[in-house]
Design a protein around this motif. Structure first.
Motif, mmCIF file in Angstrom:
data_model
loop_
_atom_site.group_PDB
_atom_site.id
_atom_site.type_symbol
_atom_site.label_atom_id
_atom_site.label_comp_id
_atom_site.label_asym_id
_atom_site.label_seq_id
_atom_site.Cartn_x
_atom_site.Cartn_y
_atom_site.Cartn_z
ATOM 1 N N ILE A 37 1.156 -1.002 0.113
ATOM 2 C CA ILE A 37 0.151 -0.140 0.273
ATOM 3 C C ILE A 37 0.928 0.759 -0.190
ATOM 4 C CG2 ILE A 37 -1.607 1.683 1.054
ATOM 5 C CD1 ILE A 37 -2.427 -1.626 2.803
ATOM 6 N N PHE A 41 -2.429 4.926 -2.756
ATOM 7 C CA PHE A 41 -3.237 4.582 -1.969
ATOM 8 C C PHE A 41 -3.425 4.724 -0.378
ATOM 9 C CE2 PHE A 41 -4.439 2.034 -5.788
ATOM 10 C CZ PHE A 41 -5.674 1.682 -5.889
ATOM 11 N N GLY A 52 -2.008 9.937 0.963
ATOM 12 C CA GLY A 52 -2.546 9.074 -0.138
ATOM 13 C C GLY A 52 -3.613 10.282 -1.554
ATOM 14 N N PHE A 56 -8.950 6.849 -2.758
ATOM 15 C CA PHE A 56 -7.520 5.930 -2.704
ATOM 16 C C PHE A 56 -7.607 4.917 -1.117
ATOM 17 C CE2 PHE A 56 -6.986 7.427 -6.296
ATOM 18 C CZ PHE A 56 -6.851 6.687 -7.344
ATOM 19 N N LEU A 58 -8.255 1.912 1.465
ATOM 20 C CA LEU A 58 -8.010 0.341 1.473
ATOM 21 C C LEU A 58 -7.971 0.170 3.055
ATOM 22 C CD1 LEU A 58 -5.674 -0.903 -0.460
ATOM 23 C CD2 LEU A 58 -7.953 -0.536 -1.437
ATOM 24 N N LEU A 68 -11.415 -2.953 -1.086
ATOM 25 C CA LEU A 68 -11.584 -1.922 -1.637
ATOM 26 C C LEU A 68 -13.781 -1.997 -1.088
ATOM 27 C CD1 LEU A 68 -11.256 0.724 -3.155
ATOM 28 C CD2 LEU A 68 -11.285 -0.932 -5.126
#
Length: 376
Positions: A37, A41, A52, A56, A58, A68
């Motif tokens: 990541i 993200f 980030g 995006f 997570l 997601l």
């Protein structure tokens, strides 16, 4: 180690710690397949406006899954992220992708599906063996069989036992894919989404990272793995550090010279006293080797990656030492006990100074030497 050497190491460590602290955007891993990541993200529990891109986020679950969440279509599990191609591969937690496709809506998210194909979903009261109506198992039961047929191939009229559930455009793998008689396989694959913004493909193609330049109105910026997200910011930190550390180093050198002169006088006195005392033989210092010898390192398996870039064992898509994604024709080396693999150059250098695996910290042992090649 002398006083001057200790002083030098202290100053160097201080300078690099300040430079490293200027980059507070770190890599992280998520999921059982160790998904990397990084920008654009970031983990939802590690929010930083500079690390980030909006939309995006997570989620990392306790059961080693990367999630997601699409605003209008719910949660999908993440199988892989290709930062160079800007694609994310997701799948349904309940293993019924066709059901999710019936209500898929990616609006409100930065993701899009590149290619679509018009399908008609049918429900029939009996299974048509040998026809193009191939049931989708997770949507069918003992009395109703749900099938998906390309709208262009939909028979007219329909069989009396069938009716249309819905007709919609379904994301497919590629525009060049041809129709065939078995449409069930297309719906058993993962859903591949892509994004256009932010566009970091140039940075990734140059084997660099992409991020926000905090000193330039949050514009996108390419930077190497060794530097922070703002080259200008790092230069400022270096200047400030040198201005502070410079006078301190000069003062410390003067003090060290005074201490060395005092120690020299003390040593002269000690030598004079030692000449009158019986000589003693001191044991030779032992040289401790912390790493593995070359024969042990060379005994570990080497693998030459093919076009598919598949890596054996419990490994992700990049080297855990240099954090670079694997490319075809690259040579990797795997540790036999834990099956963790790395770039051959990276793990060789690591094992020369360490005797444990950099991931699981297990101590490996020699194994028969052999080189293999993974075909595409």
């Amino acid at each position: 180690m002398g006083i001057l050497e200790v002083l030098f190491l202290f100053v160097v460590s201080f300078i690099f710690s300040v430079i490293y602290a200027s980059s507070d955007c770190q890599f992280s891993f998520c999921g059982s397949n160790n998904i990397i990541i990084r920008f654009p993200f970031q983990r939802e529990d590690e929010q930083n406006p500079y690390c980030g891109y909006p939309g995006f986020n997570l989620i990392c679950t306790n059961n080693s899954k990367a999630l997601l969440k699409l605003p209008h279509s719910g949660v999908f599990y993440v199988r892989n992220i290709n930062y160079l191609a800007q694609k994310i591969q997701v799948y349904d937690p309940d293993d019924c992708l066709p059901k999710r496709l019936l209500s898929l809506n990616v609006s409100g998210s930065p993701f899009i599906h590149t290619f679509t194909r018009n399908y008609t979903f049918l429900s029939c009261t009996f299974q048509n063996e040998g026809s193009q109506f191939i049931p989708i198992d997770c949507l069918s039961n003992s009395t109703h069989f749900v099938s998906a047929v390309p709208s262009l191939n939909l028979p007219n009229p329909l069989p009396a036992s069938c009716y249309v559930i819905s007709s919609l455009f379904v994301p497919v793998a590629g525009q060049e894919q041809q129709y065939d008689s078995n449409f069930k396989g297309e719906f058993s694959q993962d859903l591949v989404l892509t994004w256009d913004t932010p566009d970091c493909r140039y940075c990734e193609s140059q084997q660099q990272l992409c991020g926000f330049d905090r000193n330039n109105n949050n514009q996108l910026f390419c930077f190497s793995y060794q530097t922070g997200p703002s080259q200008q910011g790092i230069q400022i930190f270096r200047i400030i550090t040198l201005c502070i550390a410079g006078p301190a180093v000069i003062f410390a050198i003067v003090m060290a010279c005074c201490v060395c002169y005092k120690d020299r006088l003390a040593n002269i006195s000690n030598i004079a006293i030692a000449r009158s005392a019986p000589a003693t033989v001191l044991p030779a210092p032992q040289i401790v080797t912390t790493g593995l010898d070359e024969s042990t390192i060379e005994s570990y398996e080497k693998v030459v990656l093919g076009e598919s870039r598949r890596v054996p064992g419990p490994n992700g898509g990049c080297c855990w030492i240099c954090l670079s994604e694997y490319n075809s024709k690259e040579t990797i080396r795997c540790i036999p006990e834990c099956e963790h693999c790395f770039h051959a150059d990276c793990i060789d250098e690591w094992l020369r100074i360490n005797n444990t695996c950099p991931v699981c910290r297990n101590t490996p042992s020699p194994s028969p030497l052999h080189v293999t090649s993974i075909n595409p």
